[in-house]
Design an enzyme around this catalytic site. Structure first.
Site, mmCIF file in Angstrom:
data_model
loop_
_atom_site.group_PDB
_atom_site.id
_atom_site.type_symbol
_atom_site.label_atom_id
_atom_site.label_comp_id
_atom_site.label_asym_id
_atom_site.label_seq_id
_atom_site.Cartn_x
_atom_site.Cartn_y
_atom_site.Cartn_z
ATOM 1 N N GLU A 47 -5.204 1.050 2.741
ATOM 2 C CA GLU A 47 -4.928 -0.007 3.710
ATOM 3 C C GLU A 47 -5.019 0.525 5.128
ATOM 4 O O GLU A 47 -5.533 -0.138 6.018
ATOM 5 C CB GLU A 47 -3.528 -0.593 3.469
ATOM 6 C CG GLU A 47 -3.298 -1.952 4.149
ATOM 7 C CD GLU A 47 -2.825 -1.849 5.579
ATOM 8 O OE1 GLU A 47 -2.892 -2.840 6.311
ATOM 9 O OE2 GLU A 47 -2.394 -0.749 6.007
ATOM 10 N N GLU A 48 -4.513 1.737 5.330
ATOM 11 C CA GLU A 48 -4.371 2.243 6.700
ATOM 12 C C GLU A 48 -5.701 2.637 7.340
ATOM 13 O O GLU A 48 -5.806 2.681 8.555
ATOM 14 C CB GLU A 48 -3.415 3.443 6.719
ATOM 15 C CG GLU A 48 -1.973 3.088 6.358
ATOM 16 C CD GLU A 48 -1.273 2.283 7.448
ATOM 17 O OE1 GLU A 48 -1.929 1.887 8.422
ATOM 18 O OE2 GLU A 48 -0.059 2.050 7.298
ATOM 19 N N HIS A 57 0.836 -1.202 0.000
ATOM 20 C CA HIS A 57 0.000 0.000 0.000
ATOM 21 C C HIS A 57 0.868 1.248 0.000
ATOM 22 O O HIS A 57 1.894 1.293 0.689
ATOM 23 C CB HIS A 57 -0.957 0.014 1.198
ATOM 24 C CG HIS A 57 -0.291 0.034 2.545
ATOM 25 N ND1 HIS A 57 0.054 1.217 3.185
ATOM 26 C CD2 HIS A 57 0.091 -0.949 3.395
ATOM 27 C CE1 HIS A 57 0.602 0.942 4.358
ATOM 28 N NE2 HIS A 57 0.652 -0.373 4.514
ATOM 29 N N ASP A 65 6.604 1.663 6.638
ATOM 30 C CA ASP A 65 5.226 1.166 6.461
ATOM 31 C C ASP A 65 4.512 1.993 5.403
ATOM 32 O O ASP A 65 3.828 2.938 5.731
ATOM 33 C CB ASP A 65 4.486 1.226 7.798
ATOM 34 C CG ASP A 65 3.086 0.641 7.726
ATOM 35 O OD1 ASP A 65 2.780 -0.034 6.723
ATOM 36 O OD2 ASP A 65 2.298 0.883 8.649
ATOM 37 N N GLU A 87 4.880 -5.638 3.996
ATOM 38 C CA GLU A 87 4.656 -4.937 5.270
ATOM 39 C C GLU A 87 5.873 -5.121 6.173
ATOM 40 O O GLU A 87 6.590 -6.116 6.063
ATOM 41 C CB GLU A 87 3.415 -5.513 5.983
ATOM 42 C CG GLU A 87 2.101 -5.178 5.330
ATOM 43 C CD GLU A 87 1.605 -3.769 5.642
ATOM 44 O OE1 GLU A 87 2.329 -3.001 6.310
ATOM 45 O OE2 GLU A 87 0.491 -3.447 5.197
ATOM 46 N N ASP A 100 -0.582 4.266 0.672
ATOM 47 C CA ASP A 100 -1.132 5.247 1.603
ATOM 48 C C ASP A 100 -0.391 5.143 2.937
ATOM 49 O O ASP A 100 0.209 4.105 3.255
ATOM 50 C CB ASP A 100 -2.648 5.067 1.795
ATOM 51 C CG ASP A 100 -3.028 3.713 2.381
ATOM 52 O OD1 ASP A 100 -2.408 2.707 1.989
ATOM 53 O OD2 ASP A 100 -3.943 3.663 3.229
ATOM 54 N N HIS A 147 4.355 4.324 12.027
ATOM 55 C CA HIS A 147 3.296 5.191 12.584
ATOM 56 C C HIS A 147 3.843 6.181 13.621
ATOM 57 O O HIS A 147 3.078 6.935 14.217
ATOM 58 C CB HIS A 147 2.147 4.376 13.205
ATOM 59 C CG HIS A 147 1.403 3.530 12.210
ATOM 60 N ND1 HIS A 147 0.103 3.120 12.393
ATOM 61 C CD2 HIS A 147 1.767 3.026 11.009
ATOM 62 C CE1 HIS A 147 -0.288 2.386 11.368
ATOM 63 N NE2 HIS A 147 0.717 2.316 10.508
HETATM 64 ZN ZN LIG Z 1 1.299 -1.098 6.380
#
Ligand SMILES: [Zn+2]
Length: 384
Positions: free
Chosen positions: A139-140, A71, A104, A168, A73, A357
Protein backbone atom coordinates in the site's frame (compact mmCIF):
# COMPACT_ATOMS: atom_id res chain seq x y z
CA UNK A 1 -2.46 -13.90 23.22
CA UNK A 2 -5.26 -12.48 21.11
CA UNK A 3 -5.73 -9.03 22.62
CA UNK A 4 -5.06 -6.08 20.33
CA UNK A 5 -1.86 -5.00 22.09
CA UNK A 6 -0.25 -8.46 21.85
CA UNK A 7 -1.20 -8.82 18.18
CA UNK A 8 0.04 -5.31 17.40
CA UNK A 9 3.38 -5.99 19.10
CA UNK A 10 3.83 -9.23 17.14
CA UNK A 11 3.16 -7.30 13.91
CA UNK A 12 5.41 -4.35 14.83
CA UNK A 13 8.35 -6.68 15.44
CA UNK A 14 8.27 -7.70 11.75
CA UNK A 15 10.23 -5.03 9.84
CA UNK A 16 7.85 -5.16 6.89
CA UNK A 17 9.02 -2.10 5.00
CA UNK A 18 7.46 -2.28 1.50
CA UNK A 19 7.98 -4.66 -0.32
CA UNK A 20 9.25 -6.91 2.54
CA UNK A 21 6.72 -9.02 4.47
CA UNK A 22 9.18 -10.07 7.21
CA UNK A 23 6.67 -12.50 8.72
CA UNK A 24 3.85 -10.03 9.30
CA UNK A 25 1.23 -11.91 7.29
CA UNK A 26 2.20 -15.19 9.00
CA UNK A 27 1.21 -13.62 12.34
CA UNK A 28 -2.28 -13.04 10.94
CA UNK A 29 -2.39 -16.39 9.13
CA UNK A 30 -1.72 -18.25 12.41
CA UNK A 31 -4.28 -16.30 14.41
CA UNK A 32 -7.05 -16.43 11.82
CA UNK A 33 -6.33 -20.01 10.76
CA UNK A 34 -6.50 -21.02 14.42
CA UNK A 35 -9.92 -19.38 14.72
CA UNK A 36 -11.35 -21.35 11.80
CA UNK A 37 -10.81 -18.90 8.93
CA UNK A 38 -10.02 -20.25 5.48
CA UNK A 39 -6.76 -18.44 4.84
CA UNK A 40 -5.23 -17.77 1.43
CA UNK A 41 -1.77 -16.35 0.87
CA UNK A 42 -1.59 -14.88 -2.62
CA UNK A 43 1.52 -13.50 -4.30
CA UNK A 44 1.17 -10.98 -7.11
CA UNK A 45 3.82 -9.91 -9.61
CA UNK A 46 4.28 -7.25 -12.21
CA UNK A 47 7.29 -6.79 -14.49
CA UNK A 48 9.72 -4.32 -12.98
CA UNK A 49 8.25 -4.49 -9.46
CA UNK A 50 8.87 -6.72 -6.45
CA UNK A 51 6.57 -9.71 -5.86
CA UNK A 52 4.16 -8.95 -3.03
CA UNK A 53 2.52 -11.24 -0.49
CA UNK A 54 -1.14 -10.70 0.30
CA UNK A 55 -3.62 -12.44 2.58
CA UNK A 56 -7.32 -13.13 2.22
CA UNK A 57 -9.07 -14.94 5.07
CA UNK A 58 -12.78 -15.62 5.41
CA UNK A 59 -15.03 -17.31 7.90
CA UNK A 60 -18.64 -18.11 7.02
CA UNK A 61 -20.19 -18.63 3.59
CA UNK A 62 -23.44 -16.69 3.77
CA UNK A 63 -24.35 -13.02 3.44
CA UNK A 64 -23.97 -10.42 4.74
CA UNK A 65 -20.23 -10.34 4.27
CA UNK A 66 -18.22 -7.67 6.06
CA UNK A 67 -14.54 -7.33 5.32
CA UNK A 68 -11.78 -5.69 7.34
CA UNK A 69 -9.14 -4.37 4.98
CA UNK A 70 -5.66 -3.09 5.61
CA UNK A 71 -1.96 -3.22 4.88
CA UNK A 72 0.90 -4.73 6.87
CA UNK A 73 3.63 -2.94 4.96
CA UNK A 74 5.11 0.20 6.48
CA UNK A 75 7.23 3.14 5.36
CA UNK A 76 10.94 3.07 6.33
CA UNK A 77 11.88 3.97 9.91
CA UNK A 78 14.03 6.91 8.83
CA UNK A 79 16.85 7.71 11.28
CA UNK A 80 16.47 4.77 13.69
CA UNK A 81 18.84 6.39 16.18
CA UNK A 82 16.38 9.26 16.53
CA UNK A 83 13.63 6.96 17.84
CA UNK A 84 13.16 6.91 21.64
CA UNK A 85 12.33 3.20 21.29
CA UNK A 86 13.38 0.85 18.51
CA UNK A 87 11.35 1.38 15.37
CA UNK A 88 10.61 -2.37 15.25
CA UNK A 89 10.70 -3.07 18.98
CA UNK A 90 7.00 -2.92 19.83
CA UNK A 91 8.01 -1.34 23.15
CA UNK A 92 5.32 -0.02 25.47
CA UNK A 93 6.24 3.00 27.57
CA UNK A 94 4.04 5.34 29.61
CA UNK A 95 0.90 3.95 28.01
CA UNK A 96 2.11 4.23 24.41
CA UNK A 97 2.95 1.46 21.97
CA UNK A 98 5.96 2.52 19.88
CA UNK A 99 6.92 1.32 16.43
CA UNK A 100 6.69 1.92 12.70
CA UNK A 101 3.13 0.96 11.81
CA UNK A 102 1.69 1.48 15.31
CA UNK A 103 -0.98 3.74 13.84
CA UNK A 104 -0.47 3.20 10.08
CA UNK A 105 -1.75 0.61 10.30
CA UNK A 106 -0.67 -2.54 12.12
CA UNK A 107 -2.39 -1.18 15.23
CA UNK A 108 -5.67 -0.88 13.32
CA UNK A 109 -5.36 -4.41 11.93
CA UNK A 110 -4.61 -5.80 15.40
CA UNK A 111 -7.78 -4.18 16.77
CA UNK A 112 -9.83 -5.64 13.91
CA UNK A 113 -8.46 -9.15 14.48
CA UNK A 114 -8.91 -8.91 18.28
CA UNK A 115 -12.50 -7.68 17.88
CA UNK A 116 -13.39 -10.43 15.41
CA UNK A 117 -11.82 -13.20 17.53
CA UNK A 118 -13.71 -11.92 20.56
CA UNK A 119 -16.96 -11.75 18.58
CA UNK A 120 -16.50 -15.33 17.32
CA UNK A 121 -15.68 -16.62 20.80
CA UNK A 122 -18.96 -15.11 22.05
CA UNK A 123 -20.97 -16.62 19.16
CA UNK A 124 -19.90 -20.24 19.14
CA UNK A 125 -17.07 -19.65 16.67
CA UNK A 126 -19.16 -18.67 13.64
CA UNK A 127 -20.69 -15.39 12.48
CA UNK A 128 -24.30 -15.04 11.31
CA UNK A 129 -22.97 -14.09 7.88
CA UNK A 130 -19.33 -13.88 6.82
CA UNK A 131 -16.31 -11.97 8.05
CA UNK A 132 -13.11 -11.59 6.08
CA UNK A 133 -9.72 -9.92 6.23
CA UNK A 134 -8.28 -8.44 3.08
CA UNK A 135 -4.68 -7.59 3.88
CA UNK A 136 -1.97 -6.44 1.52
CA UNK A 137 1.74 -5.84 1.75
CA UNK A 138 1.69 -3.23 -1.00
CA UNK A 139 0.00 0.00 0.00
CA UNK A 140 2.72 2.44 0.99
CA UNK A 141 4.67 2.30 -2.26
CA UNK A 142 3.23 1.93 -5.76
CA UNK A 143 0.26 -0.26 -4.74
CA UNK A 144 0.09 -2.35 -7.92
CA UNK A 145 0.46 -5.84 -6.45
CA UNK A 146 -1.87 -5.33 -3.52
CA UNK A 147 -5.52 -4.57 -2.84
CA UNK A 148 -6.42 -3.84 -6.46
CA UNK A 149 -5.36 -7.36 -7.54
CA UNK A 150 -6.54 -9.09 -4.36
CA UNK A 151 -10.06 -7.73 -4.87
CA UNK A 152 -10.05 -9.02 -8.43
CA UNK A 153 -8.74 -12.39 -7.21
CA UNK A 154 -11.53 -12.71 -4.63
CA UNK A 155 -14.17 -11.64 -7.16
CA UNK A 156 -12.89 -14.27 -9.62
CA UNK A 157 -13.65 -16.90 -6.96
CA UNK A 158 -17.28 -15.78 -7.13
CA UNK A 159 -17.20 -14.11 -3.72
CA UNK A 160 -18.98 -10.84 -3.03
CA UNK A 161 -18.33 -8.18 -0.43
CA UNK A 162 -21.27 -6.37 1.14
CA UNK A 163 -19.41 -3.84 3.28
CA UNK A 164 -15.83 -3.00 4.14
CA UNK A 165 -14.05 -1.26 6.99
CA UNK A 166 -10.55 -0.08 6.12
CA UNK A 167 -8.55 0.47 9.31
CA UNK A 168 -6.40 3.38 8.14
CA UNK A 169 -5.71 6.07 10.75
CA UNK A 170 -8.73 8.23 9.90
CA UNK A 171 -8.92 10.28 13.08
CA UNK A 172 -7.26 13.69 13.12
CA UNK A 173 -6.91 14.65 16.80
CA UNK A 174 -8.80 12.15 18.93
CA UNK A 175 -10.20 8.68 18.49
CA UNK A 176 -13.75 9.10 17.24
CA UNK A 177 -13.42 12.46 15.53
CA UNK A 178 -13.51 11.30 11.91
CA UNK A 179 -14.72 8.56 9.58
CA UNK A 180 -13.49 8.86 6.01
CA UNK A 181 -16.35 8.06 3.66
CA UNK A 182 -14.85 9.09 0.36
CA UNK A 183 -12.08 10.83 -1.44
CA UNK A 184 -11.85 13.25 -4.29
CA UNK A 185 -10.52 11.96 -7.57
CA UNK A 186 -7.23 13.15 -9.01
CA UNK A 187 -6.44 13.86 -12.65
CA UNK A 188 -3.30 15.43 -14.11
CA UNK A 189 -2.47 16.85 -17.50
CA UNK A 190 -0.11 19.06 -19.46
CA UNK A 191 -1.31 22.02 -21.48
CA UNK A 192 0.72 22.65 -24.65
CA UNK A 193 0.64 25.83 -26.72
CA UNK A 194 2.49 25.81 -30.05
CA UNK A 195 3.90 29.03 -31.44
CA UNK A 196 6.51 29.78 -34.07
CA UNK A 197 10.11 30.15 -32.96
CA UNK A 198 11.93 33.27 -34.08
CA UNK A 199 14.21 36.21 -33.29
CA UNK A 200 12.87 38.62 -30.65
CA UNK A 201 13.80 41.53 -32.97
CA UNK A 202 11.48 40.18 -35.66
CA UNK A 203 8.33 39.20 -33.75
CA UNK A 204 6.13 39.54 -36.84
CA UNK A 205 7.86 36.44 -38.23
CA UNK A 206 7.26 34.47 -35.02
CA UNK A 207 4.32 33.59 -32.80
CA UNK A 208 5.06 33.76 -29.08
CA UNK A 209 3.34 31.00 -27.07
CA UNK A 210 4.24 32.57 -23.69
CA UNK A 211 1.49 35.23 -23.45
CA UNK A 212 -0.93 32.78 -25.07
CA UNK A 213 -0.35 30.03 -22.51
CA UNK A 214 -0.58 32.67 -19.78
CA UNK A 215 -4.03 33.68 -20.98
CA UNK A 216 -5.17 30.05 -21.11
CA UNK A 217 -3.81 29.41 -17.60
CA UNK A 218 -5.75 32.40 -16.30
CA UNK A 219 -8.93 31.33 -18.09
CA UNK A 220 -8.76 27.73 -16.83
CA UNK A 221 -7.82 28.77 -13.28
CA UNK A 222 -10.48 31.43 -12.88
CA UNK A 223 -13.65 29.59 -13.80
CA UNK A 224 -14.81 27.30 -10.96
CA UNK A 225 -15.40 23.65 -11.88
CA UNK A 226 -18.35 23.48 -9.48
CA UNK A 227 -19.46 24.84 -6.12
CA UNK A 228 -19.00 21.66 -4.12
CA UNK A 229 -21.53 18.87 -3.51
CA UNK A 230 -23.42 17.46 -0.56
CA UNK A 231 -20.38 15.56 0.68
CA UNK A 232 -17.45 17.27 -1.01
CA UNK A 233 -15.70 20.59 -1.19
CA UNK A 234 -15.48 22.28 -4.60
CA UNK A 235 -13.32 20.67 -7.28
CA UNK A 236 -10.08 22.48 -7.96
CA UNK A 237 -7.79 22.83 -10.95
CA UNK A 238 -4.29 23.92 -9.98
CA UNK A 239 -1.42 24.71 -12.35
CA UNK A 240 1.85 23.44 -10.88
CA UNK A 241 4.52 24.47 -13.41
CA UNK A 242 5.02 26.51 -16.57
CA UNK A 243 7.96 25.72 -18.86
CA UNK A 244 9.38 26.83 -22.18
CA UNK A 245 12.84 25.33 -21.75
CA UNK A 246 14.31 28.44 -23.36
CA UNK A 247 17.87 29.39 -22.39
CA UNK A 248 18.25 32.22 -24.92
CA UNK A 249 17.13 35.75 -24.18
CA UNK A 250 16.83 36.71 -27.83
CA UNK A 251 14.71 33.81 -29.05
CA UNK A 252 10.94 33.59 -29.05
CA UNK A 253 10.29 29.97 -28.06
CA UNK A 254 8.37 27.61 -30.29
CA UNK A 255 6.33 25.94 -27.58
CA UNK A 256 5.16 26.47 -24.01
CA UNK A 257 3.73 23.89 -21.66
CA UNK A 258 2.11 23.94 -18.24
CA UNK A 259 1.33 21.07 -15.89
CA UNK A 260 -1.80 20.97 -13.77
CA UNK A 261 -3.65 18.69 -11.39
CA UNK A 262 -7.37 18.54 -10.68
CA UNK A 263 -8.89 17.23 -7.44
CA UNK A 264 -12.48 16.55 -8.33
CA UNK A 265 -15.70 15.70 -6.51
CA UNK A 266 -18.72 13.57 -7.39
CA UNK A 267 -20.10 16.12 -9.87
CA UNK A 268 -17.56 14.72 -12.34
CA UNK A 269 -16.04 11.57 -13.73
CA UNK A 270 -12.63 11.56 -15.38
CA UNK A 271 -14.34 11.53 -18.79
CA UNK A 272 -16.75 14.42 -18.16
CA UNK A 273 -13.99 16.42 -16.54
CA UNK A 274 -11.61 15.96 -19.46
CA UNK A 275 -14.36 17.06 -21.85
CA UNK A 276 -15.22 20.11 -19.73
CA UNK A 277 -11.63 21.32 -19.44
CA UNK A 278 -10.92 20.78 -23.13
CA UNK A 279 -14.08 22.66 -24.06
CA UNK A 280 -13.04 25.61 -21.89
CA UNK A 281 -9.54 25.53 -23.35
CA UNK A 282 -10.88 25.54 -26.92
CA UNK A 283 -13.15 28.47 -26.11
CA UNK A 284 -10.34 30.48 -24.48
CA UNK A 285 -7.93 29.67 -27.32
CA UNK A 286 -10.30 30.94 -30.02
CA UNK A 287 -9.22 30.52 -33.62
CA UNK A 288 -5.71 31.86 -33.12
CA UNK A 289 -4.04 29.94 -30.27
CA UNK A 290 -2.94 26.39 -31.04
CA UNK A 291 -3.43 24.52 -27.79
CA UNK A 292 -3.93 20.93 -26.67
CA UNK A 293 -3.91 18.91 -23.46
CA UNK A 294 -2.11 15.61 -22.86
CA UNK A 295 -3.82 13.75 -20.00
CA UNK A 296 -1.98 11.38 -17.70
CA UNK A 297 -3.59 8.03 -16.88
CA UNK A 298 -5.19 8.04 -13.43
CA UNK A 299 -6.60 5.31 -11.21
CA UNK A 300 -7.73 7.83 -8.59
CA UNK A 301 -11.46 8.12 -9.21
CA UNK A 302 -13.78 9.97 -6.90
CA UNK A 303 -15.82 7.76 -4.59
CA UNK A 304 -18.20 8.25 -1.72
CA UNK A 305 -20.17 6.03 0.62
CA UNK A 306 -23.46 7.83 1.12
CA UNK A 307 -24.82 8.18 4.66
CA UNK A 308 -27.12 5.25 5.46
CA UNK A 309 -27.52 2.17 7.60
CA UNK A 310 -23.84 1.20 7.38
CA UNK A 311 -22.41 4.61 8.30
CA UNK A 312 -25.11 4.93 10.99
CA UNK A 313 -24.03 1.74 12.74
CA UNK A 314 -20.38 2.79 12.64
CA UNK A 315 -21.26 6.20 14.08
CA UNK A 316 -23.33 4.54 16.84
CA UNK A 317 -20.46 2.18 17.74
CA UNK A 318 -17.99 5.08 17.84
CA UNK A 319 -20.29 7.27 19.93
CA UNK A 320 -20.91 4.51 22.43
CA UNK A 321 -17.20 3.99 23.09
CA UNK A 322 -15.80 7.51 22.72
CA UNK A 323 -18.77 9.79 23.38
CA UNK A 324 -17.89 11.58 20.15
CA UNK A 325 -19.99 12.07 17.05
CA UNK A 326 -17.54 11.53 14.18
CA UNK A 327 -17.47 13.77 11.16
CA UNK A 328 -18.11 11.97 7.86
CA UNK A 329 -15.17 13.33 5.91
CA UNK A 330 -14.07 13.19 2.28
CA UNK A 331 -10.85 15.16 2.79
CA UNK A 332 -7.24 14.08 2.67
CA UNK A 333 -5.03 12.02 0.40
CA UNK A 334 -5.55 8.70 -1.28
CA UNK A 335 -5.80 5.13 0.08
CA UNK A 336 -6.79 1.64 -1.01
CA UNK A 337 -10.42 2.60 -0.33
CA UNK A 338 -10.45 3.95 -3.91
CA UNK A 339 -10.10 0.34 -5.16
CA UNK A 340 -12.49 -1.24 -2.64
CA UNK A 341 -15.19 1.30 -3.50
CA UNK A 342 -15.68 -0.43 -6.88
CA UNK A 343 -16.80 -3.60 -5.06
CA UNK A 344 -18.82 -2.46 -2.03
CA UNK A 345 -19.47 0.51 0.26
CA UNK A 346 -16.32 1.22 2.28
CA UNK A 347 -15.57 3.40 5.27
CA UNK A 348 -12.19 4.16 6.76
CA UNK A 349 -11.91 4.20 10.50
CA UNK A 350 -8.81 3.42 12.53
CA UNK A 351 -6.47 5.06 15.02
CA UNK A 352 -5.38 8.71 15.26
CA UNK A 353 -3.04 9.65 12.42
CA UNK A 354 -0.87 12.26 14.12
CA UNK A 355 2.40 10.26 14.30
CA UNK A 356 2.06 8.21 11.11
CA UNK A 357 5.23 8.08 8.99
CA UNK A 358 7.03 10.12 11.73
CA UNK A 359 9.91 9.31 14.08
CA UNK A 360 8.43 7.76 17.27
CA UNK A 361 5.21 6.64 15.60
CA UNK A 362 3.08 5.50 18.53
CA UNK A 363 -0.44 4.66 19.60
CA UNK A 364 -1.94 5.04 23.08
CA UNK A 365 -2.65 1.56 24.44
CA UNK A 366 -6.02 2.91 25.59
CA UNK A 367 -6.85 3.78 21.95
CA UNK A 368 -6.09 0.19 20.91
CA UNK A 369 -8.54 -1.01 23.54
CA UNK A 370 -11.19 1.50 22.50
CA UNK A 371 -10.81 0.81 18.77
CA UNK A 372 -11.22 -2.91 19.48
CA UNK A 373 -14.46 -2.13 21.34
CA UNK A 374 -15.63 0.05 18.44
CA UNK A 375 -15.00 -2.70 15.86
CA UNK A 376 -16.76 -5.14 18.17
CA UNK A 377 -19.68 -2.71 18.33
CA UNK A 378 -19.75 -2.57 14.54
CA UNK A 379 -19.88 -6.39 14.33
CA UNK A 380 -22.63 -6.66 16.97
CA UNK A 381 -24.77 -4.13 15.14
CA UNK A 382 -23.96 -5.50 11.68
CA UNK A 383 -25.08 -9.05 12.47
CA UNK A 384 -27.91 -7.98 14.77
ZN1 LIG B 1 -1.76 3.33 5.74
Amino acid sequence: MTDALSIARDLLRCPSVTPADAGALAVLENLLGGAGFEVHRVTFSEPGTADIDNLYARIGTSAPHISFAGHTDVVPAGDEAAWSHGAFSGDVKDGFLYGRGAVDMKGGIACGVAAVLEYLADHGGTPKGSISFLITGDEEDIAVNGTIKLLRWVAARGEKFDHCVLGEPSNVEQLGDCIKVGRRGSLSGTLYVDGIQGHVAYPHRAANPVPDIASLIVALSNEPLDRGSAQFQASNLEFTSVDVGNKAGNVIPGQARAKFNIRFNDHHSQETLRALVEQRMTKAAGNRIRARIAWEPSNANVFVTKPGAFTDLAVAAIEQVTGRQPELSTGGGTSDARFIASYCPVIEFGLVGQTMHAIDERAPVSDLEKLTKIYRGVLDRYFD
